[in-house]
Motif scaffolding. Sequence first.
Motif: not given
Length: 152
Positions: A139-143
């Motif tokens: 899971x992308x937690x940055x963008x």
Amino acid sequence: MKKITTRLATLADIDQLAVMFDAYRQFYALAPDPALSRQFILDRMLGNESVLILAEDEAGAPAGFCQLYPTFCSLAAAPIYALYDLFVRPEARQFGAGRALMLAAEAHALRNGAVRLDLTTARTNLPAQSLYSGLGWKRDDIFYAYSKTLAA
């Protein structure tokens, strides 16, 4: 347990794909629209704009589908696929159709030189999130994802 197989969909599959695509849209709280669903899938297939993978049980009955859109990643300077649609018929759930479709999508992307697969899902779709995590998706937690609805 049902044996699930996957294959690339063809125009001969349009009617069963349209029924499942309409059910997929209803899952996301859209009103039923069989004609729109059929036309959308048909247009994608005729224009070679997407890849549709069909899951079937041992009797050849449709179990689900996924739809991939080829695109590119500018930062990687390479092709990627957006796995935009994934649907398993309620009566076919718990037989591995979702997993089989995800693995087929990955294999297709690799065969076609893609360096990544991307997808988004509803925050409330916990079964799907569990499947994705279990298959090694991160899971992308940055963008943050943004969208803007444009007038039709």
